[in-house]
Design an enzyme around this catalytic site. Structure first.
Site, PDB file in Angstrom:
ATOM      1  N   HIS A  12      38.895  58.287 -72.764  1.00  0.00           N
ATOM      2  CA  HIS A  12      38.414  59.632 -71.875  1.00  0.00           C
ATOM      3  C   HIS A  12      37.525  58.799 -71.096  1.00  0.00           C
ATOM      4  O   HIS A  12      36.212  58.665 -71.150  1.00  0.00           O
ATOM      5  CB  HIS A  12      37.809  60.546 -72.787  1.00  0.00           C
ATOM      6  CG  HIS A  12      37.247  61.715 -71.921  1.00  0.00           C
ATOM      7  ND1 HIS A  12      36.185  62.565 -72.241  1.00  0.00           N
ATOM      8  CD2 HIS A  12      37.746  62.160 -70.657  1.00  0.00           C
ATOM      9  CE1 HIS A  12      36.080  63.329 -71.201  1.00  0.00           C
ATOM     10  NE2 HIS A  12      36.978  63.402 -70.339  1.00  0.00           N
TER      11      HIS A  12
ATOM     12  N   GLU B 196      34.713  57.689 -73.448  1.00  0.00           N
ATOM     13  CA  GLU B 196      34.662  58.089 -74.779  1.00  0.00           C
ATOM     14  C   GLU B 196      35.774  57.585 -75.372  1.00  0.00           C
ATOM     15  O   GLU B 196      36.955  57.859 -74.818  1.00  0.00           O
ATOM     16  CB  GLU B 196      34.582  59.710 -74.806  1.00  0.00           C
ATOM     17  CG  GLU B 196      33.310  60.217 -74.578  1.00  0.00           C
ATOM     18  CD  GLU B 196      33.442  61.755 -74.941  1.00  0.00           C
ATOM     19  OE1 GLU B 196      32.594  62.168 -75.330  1.00  0.00           O
ATOM     20  OE2 GLU B 196      34.281  62.427 -73.892  1.00  0.00           O
TER      21      GLU B 196
ATOM     22  N   SER C 169      40.892  65.268 -71.403  1.00  0.00           N
ATOM     23  CA  SER C 169      39.522  65.735 -71.506  1.00  0.00           C
ATOM     24  C   SER C 169      39.073  66.567 -72.819  1.00  0.00           C
ATOM     25  O   SER C 169      37.929  66.470 -72.968  1.00  0.00           O
ATOM     26  CB  SER C 169      39.256  66.704 -70.415  1.00  0.00           C
ATOM     27  OG  SER C 169      39.605  66.046 -69.226  1.00  0.00           O
TER      28      SER C 169
ATOM     29  N   ASN D  99      32.693  66.980 -72.903  1.00  0.00           N
ATOM     30  CA  ASN D  99      33.033  68.127 -72.265  1.00  0.00           C
ATOM     31  C   ASN D  99      32.761  69.432 -73.384  1.00  0.00           C
ATOM     32  O   ASN D  99      32.516  70.529 -72.837  1.00  0.00           O
ATOM     33  CB  ASN D  99      34.520  68.308 -72.162  1.00  0.00           C
ATOM     34  CG  ASN D  99      34.730  67.637 -70.829  1.00  0.00           C
ATOM     35  OD1 ASN D  99      34.071  67.914 -69.898  1.00  0.00           O
ATOM     36  ND2 ASN D  99      35.984  66.502 -70.546  1.00  0.00           N
TER      37      ASN D  99
HETATM   38  N1  NAD Z   1      39.430  65.548 -63.256  1.00  0.00           N
HETATM   39  C1  NAD Z   1      38.441  64.954 -64.263  1.00  0.00           C
HETATM   40  O1  NAD Z   1      37.333  64.982 -63.832  1.00  0.00           O
HETATM   41  C2  NAD Z   1      38.946  64.390 -65.430  1.00  0.00           C
HETATM   42  C3  NAD Z   1      38.013  63.726 -65.915  1.00  0.00           C
HETATM   43  C4  NAD Z   1      38.466  63.101 -67.291  1.00  0.00           C
HETATM   44  C5  NAD Z   1      39.735  63.333 -67.816  1.00  0.00           C
HETATM   45  N2  NAD Z   1      40.756  64.025 -67.020  1.00  0.00           N
HETATM   46  C6  NAD Z   1      42.031  64.437 -67.690  1.00  0.00           C
HETATM   47  O2  NAD Z   1      42.845  63.372 -67.041  1.00  0.00           O
HETATM   48  C7  NAD Z   1      44.051  64.184 -66.920  1.00  0.00           C
HETATM   49  C8  NAD Z   1      44.543  63.922 -65.343  1.00  0.00           C
HETATM   50  O3  NAD Z   1      43.570  64.744 -64.738  1.00  0.00           O
HETATM   51  P1  NAD Z   1      43.561  64.770 -63.057  1.00  0.00           P
HETATM   52  O4  NAD Z   1      42.358  65.293 -62.931  1.00  0.00           O
HETATM   53  O5  NAD Z   1      43.894  63.263 -62.555  1.00  0.00           O
HETATM   54  O6  NAD Z   1      44.768  65.570 -62.652  1.00  0.00           O
HETATM   55  P2  NAD Z   1      45.647  65.480 -61.380  1.00  0.00           P
HETATM   56  O7  NAD Z   1      46.247  66.813 -61.217  1.00  0.00           O
HETATM   57  O8  NAD Z   1      44.887  65.019 -60.088  1.00  0.00           O
HETATM   58  O9  NAD Z   1      46.761  64.349 -61.647  1.00  0.00           O
HETATM   59  C9  NAD Z   1      47.903  64.727 -62.629  1.00  0.00           C
HETATM   60  C10 NAD Z   1      49.358  63.971 -62.184  1.00  0.00           C
HETATM   61  O10 NAD Z   1      50.092  63.802 -63.155  1.00  0.00           O
HETATM   62  C11 NAD Z   1      51.356  63.880 -62.681  1.00  0.00           C
HETATM   63  N3  NAD Z   1      52.011  64.356 -63.822  1.00  0.00           N
HETATM   64  C12 NAD Z   1      52.188  65.484 -64.318  1.00  0.00           C
HETATM   65  N4  NAD Z   1      53.292  65.591 -65.160  1.00  0.00           N
HETATM   66  C13 NAD Z   1      53.504  64.405 -65.419  1.00  0.00           C
HETATM   67  C14 NAD Z   1      54.510  63.735 -66.166  1.00  0.00           C
HETATM   68  N5  NAD Z   1      55.195  64.310 -67.128  1.00  0.00           N
HETATM   69  N6  NAD Z   1      54.940  62.210 -65.819  1.00  0.00           N
HETATM   70  C15 NAD Z   1      54.025  61.677 -65.184  1.00  0.00           C
HETATM   71  N7  NAD Z   1      53.198  62.327 -64.159  1.00  0.00           N
HETATM   72  C16 NAD Z   1      53.006  63.673 -64.318  1.00  0.00           C
HETATM   73  C17 NAD Z   1      51.081  64.798 -61.424  1.00  0.00           C
HETATM   74  O11 NAD Z   1      52.222  64.728 -60.435  1.00  0.00           O
HETATM   75  C18 NAD Z   1      49.780  64.416 -60.858  1.00  0.00           C
HETATM   76  O12 NAD Z   1      49.785  63.455 -59.907  1.00  0.00           O
HETATM   77  C19 NAD Z   1      44.112  65.459 -67.594  1.00  0.00           C
HETATM   78  O13 NAD Z   1      44.399  65.404 -69.023  1.00  0.00           O
HETATM   79  C20 NAD Z   1      42.660  65.951 -67.457  1.00  0.00           C
HETATM   80  O14 NAD Z   1      42.122  66.634 -68.462  1.00  0.00           O
HETATM   81  C21 NAD Z   1      40.509  64.643 -65.946  1.00  0.00           C
END
Ligand code: NAD
Length: 282
Positions: free
Chosen positions: A140, A152, A119, A190
């Site tokens: 993104h 993005e 993000s 963001n």
């Molecule tokens: N939540 C949002 O609105 C959003 C929007 C855009 C981007 N993002 C980005 O996307 C990414 C994930 O966010 P999310 O909201 O899906 O988080 P989340 O907590 O829902 O999911 C993260 C997942 O990654 C897994 N994980 C952690 N370490 C790992 C590894 N070493 N290898 C494999 N899997 C691993 C965890 O077990 C979990 O299932 C982050 O970088 C976040 O900033 C989030």
């Protein structure tokens, strides 16, 4: 550069959504997580989303079976040896991402693109953990991935033009709209959204209004579909805090300091919708 086999790292709310839209567009998808239960949870959400599409007549039962059939479970990063592109969507933490990218660099074929759904973290710094910074790029997606049109696309300092074009083409194949952005903290989305959410949290913290009132003002007054505090709960308060810390550190400007109330909620494990409690209860 032909992309057919996609690996998604992290089966959480973003990774699951990315895997779903890739499989819907006909790509073969390896969905990886460190925890088997997270993979199973991610797949169950995908299956539920597809069933809703079937119920609404947007997809046939056969198409749903086809999409699910294109998603393969992965609990081992070694599976990246079969990928044309890896899209990383693990937690928003630089050390975790750099360690994943360093490993992927050793495992993935030379032609493979390594993309991050971060993000806000600098793509250039993630790329520096590999020996192929020209093949590292930011992709993104917005939450919820199956619904939101924008992606993005972030060029790191060394990203090749061919890689940018391949990712742009893939994004269009996913029926999304790519927007080109340079590598600065928070990119565009963001950098603008998160300070607004942080300010809404300060507004609760300082007792200016209740959380319901703040969300109502922004929905009715600004025509936002969702208030900022509800949106923060949907994004995940841990992710919001990581992004504010990245902006604060990246620009060195106190206007980006995270609200103490946000820190408190994250410390309490109140991470929003995904844990059942954030500003609201789910
Ligand atoms: N939540 C949002 O609105 C959003 C929007 C855009 C981007 N993002 C980005 O996307 C990414 C994930 O966010 P999310 O909201 O899906 O988080 P989340 O907590 O829902 O999911 C993260 C997942 O990654 C897994 N994980 C952690 N370490 C790992 C590894 N070493 N290898 C494999 N899997 C691993 C965890 O077990 C979990 O299932 C982050 O970088 C976040 O900033 C989030």
């Amino acid at each position: 550069m032909t992309i057919q086999r996609v690996m998604v790292i992290g089966a959480g709310q973003m990774g699951g959504g990315i895997a779903q839209v890739c499989a819907q567009a006909g790509y073969d998808v390896l969905l990886n997580d460190i925890k088997e239960e997270s993979y199973e949870k991610g797949l169950a959400v995908i299956s539920k989303n597809l069933s809703r599409n079937v119920e609404k007549g947007r997809m046939s039962e056969d198409e749903k079976t086809g999409v699910l059939g294109r998603i393969t479970k992965s609990l081992d990063l070694q599976d990246a040896k079969n990928a044309d592109i890896v899209i990383e969507a693990a937690v928003e933490n630089m050390e975790v991402k750099r360690s994943i990218f360093a490993k992927l660099d050793e495992i993935a074929p030379d032609h493979a693109i390594l993309a991050s759904n971060t993000s806000s973290l600098p793509i250039t710094e993630i790329a520096a953990a590999t020996n192929r910074p020209e093949k590292v790029i930011g992709m993104h997606f917005m939450n919820p991935v199956p619904v939101m049109k924008l992606v993005e696309i972030i060029r790191g300092l060394a990203t090749d033009n061919d890689v940018y074009e391949a990712v742009e083409t893939m994004t269009k194949k996913l029926s999304k709209v790519p927007v080109e952005v340079n590598d600065f903290p928070g990119f565009v989305a963001n950098r603008i959204l998160m300070p607004m959410i942080n300010e809404a949290i300060y507004t609760v913290y300082e007792g200016v209004a209740t959380k319901e009132a703040i969300d109502e003002v922004m929905k009715l007054g600004m025509n936002h579909p969702m208030g900022p505090l509800q949106l923060a709960d949907f994004i995940g308060l841990d992710t919001c805090l990581y992004i504010m810390e990245t902006l604060h550190e990246g620009f060195g400007d106190s206007k980006y300091r995270p609200c103490p109330l946000l820190r408190k909620y994250v410390k309490a494990g109140w991470l929003g919708k995904k844990t059942g409690r954030g500003f609201y209860q789910y």
